[in-house]
Write a protein that holds these residues in place. Structure first.
Motif, PDB file in Angstrom:
ATOM      1  N   ASN A 486     -11.004   0.898 -15.141  1.00 19.09           N
ATOM      2  CA  ASN A 486     -10.680   2.238 -15.636  1.00 19.09           C
ATOM      3  C   ASN A 486      -9.825   2.988 -14.619  1.00 19.09           C
ATOM      4  N   LYS A 487      -8.714   3.535 -15.086  1.00 17.76           N
ATOM      5  CA  LYS A 487      -7.832   4.295 -14.213  1.00 17.76           C
ATOM      6  C   LYS A 487      -8.515   5.591 -13.787  1.00 17.76           C
ATOM      7  N   VAL A 488      -8.561   5.832 -12.465  1.00 17.99           N
ATOM      8  CA  VAL A 488      -9.259   7.018 -11.968  1.00 17.99           C
ATOM      9  C   VAL A 488      -8.350   7.958 -11.183  1.00 17.99           C
ATOM     10  N   GLY A 489      -7.142   7.529 -10.806  1.00 20.78           N
ATOM     11  CA  GLY A 489      -6.280   8.446 -10.075  1.00 20.78           C
ATOM     12  C   GLY A 489      -5.230   7.724  -9.268  1.00 20.78           C
ATOM     13  N   GLN A 490      -4.562   8.494  -8.430  1.00 21.06           N
ATOM     14  CA  GLN A 490      -3.454   7.985  -7.641  1.00 21.06           C
ATOM     15  C   GLN A 490      -3.659   8.392  -6.178  1.00 21.06           C
ATOM     16  N   VAL A 491      -3.314   7.479  -5.258  1.00 23.79           N
ATOM     17  CA  VAL A 491      -3.455   7.732  -3.826  1.00 23.79           C
ATOM     18  C   VAL A 491      -2.083   7.811  -3.182  1.00 23.79           C
ATOM     19  N   GLN A 492      -1.944   8.763  -2.250  1.00 20.55           N
ATOM     20  CA  GLN A 492      -0.688   8.973  -1.524  1.00 20.55           C
ATOM     21  C   GLN A 492      -0.751   8.259  -0.174  1.00 20.55           C
ATOM     22  N   PHE A 493       0.323   7.571   0.204  1.00 21.65           N
ATOM     23  CA  PHE A 493       0.476   6.926   1.498  1.00 21.65           C
ATOM     24  C   PHE A 493       1.674   7.567   2.202  1.00 21.65           C
ATOM     25  N   TYR A 494       1.593   7.713   3.528  1.00 27.12           N
ATOM     26  CA  TYR A 494       2.561   8.519   4.254  1.00 27.12           C
ATOM     27  C   TYR A 494       3.336   7.676   5.262  1.00 27.12           C
ATOM     28  N   PRO A 495       4.634   7.904   5.413  1.00 24.05           N
ATOM     29  CA  PRO A 495       5.427   7.119   6.355  1.00 24.05           C
ATOM     30  C   PRO A 495       5.023   7.394   7.801  1.00 24.05           C
ATOM     31  N   GLN A 496       4.954   6.313   8.609  1.00 20.56           N
ATOM     32  CA  GLN A 496       4.516   6.414   9.999  1.00 20.56           C
ATOM     33  C   GLN A 496       5.640   6.191  10.999  1.00 20.56           C
ATOM     34  N   GLY A 497       6.819   5.854  10.514  1.00 24.69           N
ATOM     35  CA  GLY A 497       7.953   5.653  11.415  1.00 24.69           C
ATOM     36  C   GLY A 497       8.027   4.287  12.047  1.00 24.69           C
ATOM     37  N   THR A 498       7.076   3.419  11.741  1.00 26.97           N
ATOM     38  CA  THR A 498       7.066   2.056  12.264  1.00 26.97           C
ATOM     39  C   THR A 498       6.120   1.232  11.412  1.00 26.97           C
ATOM     40  N   TRP A 499       6.374  -0.078  11.349  1.00 27.93           N
ATOM     41  CA  TRP A 499       5.437  -0.973  10.671  1.00 27.93           C
ATOM     42  C   TRP A 499       4.293  -1.395  11.599  1.00 27.93           C
ATOM     43  N   ASP A 500       4.431  -1.122  12.897  1.00 29.40           N
ATOM     44  CA  ASP A 500       3.404  -1.535  13.855  1.00 29.40           C
ATOM     45  C   ASP A 500       2.364  -0.440  14.071  1.00 29.40           C
ATOM     46  N   LYS A 501       2.010   0.230  13.029  1.00 26.14           N
ATOM     47  CA  LYS A 501       0.972   1.253  13.093  1.00 26.14           C
ATOM     48  C   LYS A 501       0.206   1.250  11.788  1.00 26.14           C
ATOM     49  N   PHE A 502      -1.099   1.054  11.889  1.00 20.84           N
ATOM     50  CA  PHE A 502      -1.959   1.090  10.707  1.00 20.84           C
ATOM     51  C   PHE A 502      -2.840   2.334  10.796  1.00 20.84           C
ATOM     52  N   VAL A 503      -2.822   3.140   9.750  1.00 18.88           N
ATOM     53  CA  VAL A 503      -3.591   4.382   9.702  1.00 18.88           C
ATOM     54  C   VAL A 503      -4.500   4.356   8.473  1.00 18.88           C
ATOM     55  N   TYR A 504      -5.415   5.319   8.425  1.00 20.53           N
ATOM     56  CA  TYR A 504      -6.382   5.340   7.313  1.00 20.53           C
ATOM     57  C   TYR A 504      -6.561   6.763   6.781  1.00 20.53           C
ATOM     58  N   ASP A 505      -5.431   7.465   6.620  1.00 19.65           N
ATOM     59  CA  ASP A 505      -5.481   8.824   6.086  1.00 19.65           C
ATOM     60  C   ASP A 505      -5.208   8.876   4.584  1.00 19.65           C
ATOM     61  N   ALA A 506      -5.167   7.724   3.931  1.00 18.89           N
ATOM     62  CA  ALA A 506      -5.009   7.680   2.467  1.00 18.89           C
ATOM     63  C   ALA A 506      -6.382   7.427   1.851  1.00 18.89           C
ATOM     64  N   TYR A 507      -6.843   8.346   1.040  1.00 15.58           N
ATOM     65  CA  TYR A 507      -8.170   8.163   0.445  1.00 15.58           C
ATOM     66  C   TYR A 507      -8.262   8.959  -0.845  1.00 15.58           C
ATOM     67  N   MET A 508      -9.251   8.603  -1.638  1.00 14.03           N
ATOM     68  CA  MET A 508      -9.640   9.397  -2.791  1.00 14.03           C
ATOM     69  C   MET A 508     -11.147   9.261  -2.965  1.00 14.03           C
ATOM     70  N   ASN A 509     -11.756  10.258  -3.613  1.00 13.37           N
ATOM     71  CA  ASN A 509     -13.200  10.246  -3.821  1.00 13.37           C
ATOM     72  C   ASN A 509     -13.515   9.911  -5.262  1.00 13.37           C
ATOM     73  N   THR A 510     -14.550   9.092  -5.435  1.00 13.77           N
ATOM     74  CA  THR A 510     -14.980   8.722  -6.779  1.00 13.77           C
ATOM     75  C   THR A 510     -16.464   8.376  -6.738  1.00 13.77           C
ATOM     76  N   THR A 511     -17.140   8.559  -7.838  1.00 12.91           N
ATOM     77  CA  THR A 511     -18.564   8.225  -7.907  1.00 12.91           C
ATOM     78  C   THR A 511     -18.735   6.763  -8.268  1.00 12.91           C
ATOM     79  N   LEU A 512     -19.538   6.077  -7.473  1.00  6.84           N
ATOM     80  CA  LEU A 512     -19.898   4.688  -7.742  1.00  6.84           C
ATOM     81  C   LEU A 512     -21.400   4.614  -7.929  1.00  6.84           C
ATOM     82  N   THR A 513     -21.821   3.916  -8.962  1.00  8.60           N
ATOM     83  CA  THR A 513     -23.243   3.655  -9.131  1.00  8.60           C
ATOM     84  C   THR A 513     -23.653   2.526  -8.194  1.00  8.60           C
ATOM     85  N   LYS A 514     -24.920   2.451  -7.891  1.00  5.75           N
ATOM     86  CA  LYS A 514     -25.421   1.400  -7.018  1.00  5.75           C
ATOM     87  C   LYS A 514     -25.128   0.035  -7.634  1.00  5.75           C
ATOM     88  N   GLY A 515     -24.581  -0.860  -6.799  1.00  5.12           N
ATOM     89  CA  GLY A 515     -24.288  -2.202  -7.281  1.00  5.12           C
ATOM     90  C   GLY A 515     -22.838  -2.583  -7.056  1.00  5.12           C
TER      91      GLY A 515
END
Length: 869
Positions: A486-515
């Motif tokens: 089920n489609k729940v939304g869209q996440v934005q990713f931001y340019p870092q100026g280099t491929w040699d940098k991994f960041v984790y500022d892209a996120y979205m919130n959603t409810t997950l049931t246990k399991g």
């Protein structure tokens, strides 16, 4: 010893269970087991005035398999003292749920915390806390509200605020980024009435009705609503709203380059001189409109941090760090004249640290109602925080302190799933850029139809942040997210100026049931850009670090703004931008926070009261058999902190036994639980000890337990011996004692706590029963507790002997803070006594006076007494 003879195994088992349920814990304290009937208790308000009616609710249920008829009991205590008891008859059929209530009239005594316990007598109980304080700023428990969208219903608002006020005892709320513009907070298109909605600095929808709903909900819980505002900033095009650039701050003497913060979205904050009277009047009027139109109770004033080598409009050098008190005091005066009951003000001391920038100006000179300070990278370890809180409170005559300290910052925590282990289409595994986690990452995620699908397992049903670690060296990118197809939304990713940098500022919130669930990251027709995808994390806070950091803050004397209003439940603050929800509390952490906030409310007088004095960081007070201890928060130790009031010595034990780096914000290991700690705690010979108590947010629902103790004397001084049954994260031991000032306020040195020194009687003319001898080497120390009857300037007069041929010096500390060097000239012989003194300001109450042989001190002395004049 119990002996069983020819009893059937079932009977034996029943009897053992009964013994364990009723008698677990120390022999003189009945400790109840998990509750079969009482599930939760809470009060109808977050705070009460003296003489208010307090309603206490108990949620009950019966799953025992049989009906229950009996009494429901309530007891209210202040520290160790029972102040009220009541009971009522109840009947609970099997499977029945019910809510029962008690009423209590709060005492006339102001600023007191209480613990309430409700139980059935069947081996069960739950506790809650009551704060009786006519002014919330004496003991602030500050929460926050980060979102004001029109989709948030009134029932949502009521549930959120009730949860924070009743389950976590939050008594005031910071409304964060609710305003239209920083200099014109409330948008009024017709010039009179608030618009129904507006967009904020970051284009979020702000509903005025939602703001009103939150304010009303806060007030319904007897809480206060504080409007977050920037203190000296205006948005782009500020001249259209009556702000004059001549009030500004500039990088140059010719006022060509005004100081600003560029948000890279076409939005700016331009900075103005806090001491400029025209700016003060302008922003004061804006604040008054916030109070008068929206009904806020006060202003949370923020700033943008240190700025040096700056100028006012006329080219004069401007000292920003000494200018804030002028603005604060002007604002406070304007708000008081406008409406004294809605004139609360606090100001953010950014980058809080000992002797830090703007600290003295704000904490010593400004008329704030409490101290608020954002902690960044200058107070990183536990002891940094302790030292800062003590200085902050001492500077301000012990005003309350609230810390904005962002836990697990710069950490990607929670269950992690590597992209290279997921199923995928159109992408390939690579290792040719540094900074990835796992064994690689997925590259060439750049075409419509590409996707990565993770299979995750949710440990409990709740709202999770899906945090994506990625690399992006192109433009802004987006990806569409599907949960279980089920489609729940869209996440934005931001340019870092280099491929040699991994960041984790892209996120979205959603409810997950246990399991188990599938999470698909897809390049759909509406998406753009190219990314490398490294991992997916279900973002969570680390419980161990949260509990240890809160223990450090609270034992030091400060509370922590960390809990906010979330869409489904309470949320926790991971970031300086308060709407950020990239980490969540697990159910276990929520329960721990409920225990913590109940604890600090019930024992607010032993934790935060202005009458509390501070001990120093030496180990002279305490020995724990077989354990590494420290007074400065060393990792791998049990960290001890001593505090004193008129009636108590207070000993905090914080378990850093398994801490990795002493950095309070970082995730860490669970402490090694310590059992049956044999403690020797030193007290003045003049002290009369009546009882020793232990209370902890980790034990027995926070209730106090009396500990058996013995007294003795050794070469160090008079001591108490007692056993601490369990130390998990944090225990508070409070020792009820009477410390009567001796005749003429003369404290004999031989009765002090002595470190590496002895006593003697081999020189004439001493007072008391002897004197301190051999006070002659670096590290030697004596510590006294004195009881001061009247606040004001006092003289500490030390009677000493010195026949070494040269002047002797010693460092003197009062309540753990250095106050000066004592100079003791050489005397004619060891049978001659001289006097040396220091003048200091002391509040009424108990204080510690420490004389220490520092590395820069010299010469041996004898010490006879200390007189406090």
């Amino acid at each position: 010893m119990l002996k069983f003879k020819k009893l059937k195994s079932l009977t034996i088992l029943f009897f053992l269970v009964l013994v364990l349920v009723v008698y677990q814990g120390s022999s003189n304290e009945k400790v109840y087991a998990a509750s079969p009937y009482v599930n939760n208790i809470y009060t109808d308000k977050a705070r009460y005035n003296p003489n208010d009616k307090v309603t206490i609710y108990a949620d009950l249920s019966n799953t025992s398999g049989i009906s229950f008829s009996g009494a429901l009991y309530m007891e209210i205590t202040h520290n160790e003292t029972s102040v009220y008891k009541a009971s009522q008859s109840i009947t609970l059929d099997n499977g029945q749920n019910a809510t029962k209530s008690f009423q209590w009239t709060a005492p006339t005594t102001d600023f007191q915390g209480y613990m309430v316990k409700i139980y059935t007598g069947s081996g069960d109980y739950k506790t809650g806390a009551i704060d009786v304080s006519s002014n919330w700023t004496k003991f602030p428990r500050y929460g926050y509200i980060p979102s004001f969208d029109s989709s948030i219903t009134q029932s949502d608002v009521t549930k959120q605020i009730n949860t924070l006020a009743r389950d976590y005892n939050i008594n005031a709320f910071q409304f964060y980024d609710w305003m239209w513009r920083h200099e014109v907070p409330i948008k009024k298109s017709d010039g009179v009435n608030p618009d129904a909605s507006w967009t904020d600095l970051f284009n979020r929808n702000i509903s005025y009705n939602t703001i009103q709903n939150y304010i009303n909900a806060v007030h319904n819980n007897n809480g206060k609503a504080m409007a977050y505002m920037m203190s000296y900033a205006a948005r782009e095009s500020y001249t259209d709203y009556g702000v004059n650039p001549s009030w500004g701050l500039f990088q140059d003497k010719s006022h060509q380059n005004q100081l600003n913060v560029n948000f890279n979205n076409g939005k700016y904050l331009w900075l103005f001189a806090p001491s400029n009277s025209s700016w003060q009047n302008y922003i004061g009027n804006a604040y008054k409109d916030v109070i008068n139109t929206a009904g806020f109770d006060g202003i949370q004033m923020d700033q943008m941090g240190q700025r040096d080598s700056i100028y006012d409009y006329n080219g004069n050098a401007f000292n920003l760090g000494t200018s804030f008190s002028s603005l604060i005091n002007s604002v406070k005066s304007q708000l008081q004249s406008n409406n004294s009951s809605k004139s609360y003000v606090d100001f953010n001391i950014v980058d809080g640290t000992t002797n830090g920038w703007a600290l003295d100006d704000v904490s010593k000179n400004s008329n704030t109602d409490f101290n608020f300070s954002e902690i960044w990278w200058k107070s990183n370890n536990y002891n940094d925080i302790r030292n800062y809180v003590e200085q902050l409170r001492n500077n301000s005559n012990k005003k309350a302190a609230v810390l904005a300290a962002y836990m697990n910052y710069n950490e990607n925590l929670g269950p992690r799933y590597e992209a290279e282990d997921a199923s995928f289409n159109g992408v390939d595994i690579a290792t040719n850029h540094t900074g990835f986690s796992g064994s690689g990452f997925l590259q060439n995620f750049a075409q419509q139809g590409d996707y990565v699908q993770f299979t995750v397992s949710a440990n409990e049903t709740m709202n999770y942040p899906l945090v994506f670690q990625y690399g992006d060296n192109s433009d802004n990118a987006t990806r569409t997210i599907y949960i279980d197809g089920n489609k729940v939304g869209q996440v934005q990713f931001y340019p870092q100026g280099t491929w040699d940098k991994f960041v984790y500022d892209a996120y979205m919130n959603t409810t997950l049931t246990k399991g188990s669930h599938t999470i698909k990251v897809s390049y759909d027709s509406g998406d753009t850009g190219s990314i490398n995808l490294d991992s997916l994390t279900l973002g969570e806070f680390d419980e161990n670090s949260i509990r240890l950091a809160d223990a450090a803050f609270e034992a030091s004397g400060a509370t922590h703004i960390e809990l906010g209003a979330g869409l489904d439940d309470a949320i926790m603050l991971p970031h300086e931008y308060y709407p950020n929800t990239s980490k969540v509390m697990t159910g276990a952490l929520k329960n721990s926070m409920k225990q913590n906030y109940k604890f600090i409310t019930a024992y607010e007088n032993l934790l935060f009261d202005p009458s509390i004095s501070y001990g120093d960081q030496g180990n002279q007070y305490i020995n724990i058999n077989g354990e590494k201890i420290s007074g400065n928060g060393t990792n791998g130790s049990i960290w001890h902190m001593t505090r004193m009031t008129k009636d108590y010595d207070i000993l905090h034990l914080i378990n850093l036994s398994n801490e990795t780096d002493s950095q309070w914000r970082n995730s860490t290991n669970a402490p090694i639980v310590k059992n049956n700690l044999n403690v020797k705690y030193y007290v003045p010979t003049d002290a009369t000890i009546s009882n020793v108590y232990l209370a902890s947010p980790d034990l027995n629902e926070g209730t106090s337990t009396a500990l058996s103790f013995t007294t003795g004397t050794d070469s160090v001084g008079k001591y108490l011996s007692f056993t601490v049954p369990t130390l998990n994260y944090w225990d508070m031991i409070y020792i009820k004692r009477d410390l009567t000032a001796p005749a003429n306020n003369q404290y004999e040195a031989e009765n002090a706590i002595k470190t590496n020194i002895t006593t003697n009687t081999n020189h004439v003319g001493y007072t008391g029963t002897g004197f301190v001898d051999g006070f002659a080497e670096q590290g030697d120390e004596i510590t006294m507790e004195v009881n001061v009857g009247t606040a004001g300037n006092h003289t500490l007069n030390f009677r000493y002997g010195n026949n070494t041929g040269s002047e002797a010096t010693r460092h003197v500390f009062v309540d753990g803070s250095y106050v000066g060097i004592l100079h003791m000239p050489n005397l004619s012989n060891w049978d001659t006594w001289g006097n040396a003194s220091l003048n200091i300001n002391l509040s009424a109450g108990v204080h510690t006076i420490c004389m220490y042989y520092d590395a820069t001190d010299s010469s041996g002395i004898n010490l006879d007494n200390l007189t406090v004049k």
